[in-house]
Design a protein around this motif. Structure first.
Motif, PDB file in Angstrom:
ATOM      1  N   VAL A  62     101.902 107.195  82.717  1.00 42.68           N
ATOM      2  CA  VAL A  62     101.251 108.316  83.499  1.00 42.68           C
ATOM      3  C   VAL A  62      99.762 108.316  83.532  1.00 42.68           C
ATOM      4  O   VAL A  62      99.216 107.840  82.634  1.00 42.68           O
ATOM      5  N   SER A  63      99.081 108.772  84.446  1.00 41.11           N
ATOM      6  CA  SER A  63      97.789 108.752  84.591  1.00 41.11           C
ATOM      7  C   SER A  63      97.292 110.026  85.125  1.00 41.11           C
ATOM      8  O   SER A  63      97.950 110.690  85.975  1.00 41.11           O
ATOM      9  N   GLY A 112      99.577  96.048  90.318  1.00 44.21           N
ATOM     10  CA  GLY A 112     100.529  97.472  90.193  1.00 44.21           C
ATOM     11  C   GLY A 112     100.752  98.406  91.194  1.00 44.21           C
ATOM     12  O   GLY A 112     100.298  98.181  92.345  1.00 44.21           O
ATOM     13  N   TRP A 113     101.156  99.413  90.826  1.00 47.57           N
ATOM     14  CA  TRP A 113     101.398 100.405  91.980  1.00 47.57           C
ATOM     15  C   TRP A 113     101.415 101.755  91.213  1.00 47.57           C
ATOM     16  O   TRP A 113     101.726 101.985  90.121  1.00 47.57           O
ATOM     17  N   ARG A 114     100.928 102.793  91.911  1.00 51.12           N
ATOM     18  CA  ARG A 114     100.539 104.015  91.587  1.00 51.12           C
ATOM     19  C   ARG A 114     101.572 104.911  92.537  1.00 51.12           C
ATOM     20  O   ARG A 114     101.374 104.544  93.709  1.00 51.12           O
ATOM     21  N   SER A 115     101.873 105.860  92.046  1.00 50.55           N
ATOM     22  CA  SER A 115     102.804 106.841  92.801  1.00 50.55           C
ATOM     23  C   SER A 115     101.655 107.631  93.715  1.00 50.55           C
ATOM     24  O   SER A 115     101.952 108.194  94.667  1.00 50.55           O
ATOM     25  N   SER A 116     100.369 107.751  93.433  1.00 47.85           N
ATOM     26  CA  SER A 116      99.429 108.450  94.222  1.00 47.85           C
ATOM     27  C   SER A 116      97.956 107.919  93.776  1.00 47.85           C
ATOM     28  O   SER A 116      97.833 107.664  92.505  1.00 47.85           O
ATOM     29  N   HIS A 117      97.254 107.823  94.593  1.00 46.25           N
ATOM     30  CA  HIS A 117      95.759 107.581  94.154  1.00 46.25           C
ATOM     31  C   HIS A 117      94.846 108.656  94.382  1.00 46.25           C
ATOM     32  O   HIS A 117      93.598 108.573  94.369  1.00 46.25           O
ATOM     33  N   GLN A 118      95.565 109.781  94.707  1.00 48.19           N
ATOM     34  CA  GLN A 118      94.582 111.202  95.184  1.00 48.19           C
ATOM     35  C   GLN A 118      94.271 111.638  93.648  1.00 48.19           C
ATOM     36  O   GLN A 118      94.971 111.289  92.528  1.00 48.19           O
ATOM     37  N   SER A 119      93.416 112.607  93.406  1.00 51.06           N
ATOM     38  CA  SER A 119      93.198 113.478  92.491  1.00 51.06           C
ATOM     39  C   SER A 119      94.605 114.006  91.683  1.00 51.06           C
ATOM     40  O   SER A 119      95.358 114.511  92.572  1.00 51.06           O
ATOM     41  N   GLY A 120      94.603 114.043  90.461  1.00 48.92           N
ATOM     42  CA  GLY A 120      95.818 114.506  89.881  1.00 48.92           C
ATOM     43  C   GLY A 120      96.875 113.727  89.180  1.00 48.92           C
ATOM     44  O   GLY A 120      96.433 112.563  88.680  1.00 48.92           O
ATOM     45  N   LEU A 121      97.708 114.093  88.509  1.00 49.18           N
ATOM     46  CA  LEU A 121      98.717 113.507  87.754  1.00 49.18           C
ATOM     47  C   LEU A 121      99.571 112.213  88.692  1.00 49.18           C
ATOM     48  O   LEU A 121      99.772 112.558  89.545  1.00 49.18           O
ATOM     49  N   SER A 122      99.703 111.272  88.266  1.00 47.58           N
ATOM     50  CA  SER A 122     100.555 110.310  88.901  1.00 47.58           C
ATOM     51  C   SER A 122     101.231 109.468  87.842  1.00 47.58           C
ATOM     52  O   SER A 122     100.815 109.214  86.801  1.00 47.58           O
ATOM     53  N   PHE A 123     102.329 108.579  88.353  1.00 51.59           N
ATOM     54  CA  PHE A 123     102.921 107.543  87.382  1.00 51.59           C
ATOM     55  C   PHE A 123     102.268 106.233  88.082  1.00 51.59           C
ATOM     56  O   PHE A 123     102.017 105.888  89.082  1.00 51.59           O
ATOM     57  N   PHE A 124     102.501 105.128  87.284  1.00 47.80           N
ATOM     58  CA  PHE A 124     102.034 103.880  87.594  1.00 47.80           C
ATOM     59  C   PHE A 124     102.691 102.839  86.645  1.00 47.80           C
ATOM     60  O   PHE A 124     103.407 103.175  85.760  1.00 47.80           O
ATOM     61  N   SER A 125     102.846 101.521  87.422  1.00 52.38           N
ATOM     62  CA  SER A 125     103.385 100.332  86.612  1.00 52.38           C
ATOM     63  C   SER A 125     102.440  99.300  87.103  1.00 52.38           C
ATOM     64  O   SER A 125     101.735  99.348  87.901  1.00 52.38           O
ATOM     65  N   GLU A 126     102.208  98.384  86.082  1.00 53.02           N
ATOM     66  CA  GLU A 126     101.297  97.148  86.126  1.00 53.02           C
ATOM     67  C   GLU A 126     101.921  96.008  85.586  1.00 53.02           C
ATOM     68  O   GLU A 126     102.272  96.142  84.295  1.00 53.02           O
ATOM     69  N   PHE A 127     101.676  94.851  86.073  1.00 51.41           N
ATOM     70  CA  PHE A 127     102.138  93.589  85.340  1.00 51.41           C
ATOM     71  C   PHE A 127     100.547  92.723  85.534  1.00 51.41           C
ATOM     72  O   PHE A 127      99.993  92.589  86.571  1.00 51.41           O
ATOM     73  N   GLY A 128     100.508  92.047  84.401  1.00 52.10           N
ATOM     74  CA  GLY A 128      99.386  91.297  84.348  1.00 52.10           C
ATOM     75  C   GLY A 128      99.189  90.094  83.279  1.00 52.10           C
ATOM     76  O   GLY A 128     100.548  89.941  82.629  1.00 52.10           O
ATOM     77  N   VAL A 129      98.170  89.631  83.022  1.00 51.83           N
ATOM     78  CA  VAL A 129      98.012  88.379  81.942  1.00 51.83           C
ATOM     79  C   VAL A 129      96.728  88.519  81.450  1.00 51.83           C
ATOM     80  O   VAL A 129      95.729  88.933  82.166  1.00 51.83           O
ATOM     81  N   VAL A 130      96.656  88.232  79.984  1.00 49.52           N
ATOM     82  CA  VAL A 130      95.439  88.600  79.224  1.00 49.52           C
ATOM     83  C   VAL A 130      95.500  86.954  78.579  1.00 49.52           C
ATOM     84  O   VAL A 130      96.222  86.369  78.234  1.00 49.52           O
TER      85      VAL A 130
END
Length: 174
Positions: free
Chosen positions: A170-171, A103-121
């Protein structure tokens, strides 16, 4: 490194598929919880993810014969008027399963950020069918043929041993 937990609910999908002369309408309901470890290999926004997911991916199915008058189960024909509809459930995945993704996060710092993730289960397929008129309770041969239809559906669903997962969100990082 990051530890993430997530709960997703409310994802529904309606679809039709054909199996041996029967058209099944499937109403999928998808929910999932996960706990995973995210690793940022380059110290940036891109991450690899591994952990466990508790998916609940199930469909309520209703089958009707393509020709409108007869069902064919296990090379045996049965009149649709006597059977009614074929109803049941198809579970794609349920219980605790391994998960991997990227995946990708807009930020890995403290606070609000956006993310996308692709995977398999991993999947754990189960199919259960019956007739609306309960005709199979009186005829053991029909009951056996419906069990063969369940296995055929299970084999078709289980061709791919993993279920794809795509998430946008959003995370908040503490």
């Amino acid at each position: 490194m990051a530890v993430t937990a997530r709960y997703t609910d409310g994802l529904d999908l309606d679809t039709d598929f054909d199996e041996d002369g029967v058209t099944y309408n499937a109403d999928f309901e998808m929910k999932a919880s996960s706990v995973k470890m995210d690793y940022f290999p380059f110290g940036g926004r891109f991450f690899l993810s591994a952990g466990i997911m508790m998916p609940d991916i199930e469909a309520n199915v209703v089958g009707t014969p393509d020709n409108g008058s007869t069902y064919e189960f296990n090379n045996q024909e049965y009149p649709a008027a006597a059977i009614g509809s074929v109803v049941g459930t198809a579970t794609v995945s349920d219980g605790t399963q391994p998960y991997v993704g990227l995946g990708w996060r807009s930020s890995h710092q403290s606070g609000l950020s956006f993310f996308s993730e692709f995977g398999v289960v991993a999947t754990n397929v189960d199919v259960s069918l019956s007739t609306t008129n309960g005709f199979e309770n009186s005829f053991p041969q029909l009951q056996q043929d419906i069990r063969a239809e369940e296995q055929s559906l299970k084999d078709d669903i289980d061709k791919l041993p993993v279920f794809p997962v795509a998430v946008l969100g959003v995370s908040y990082t503490f």
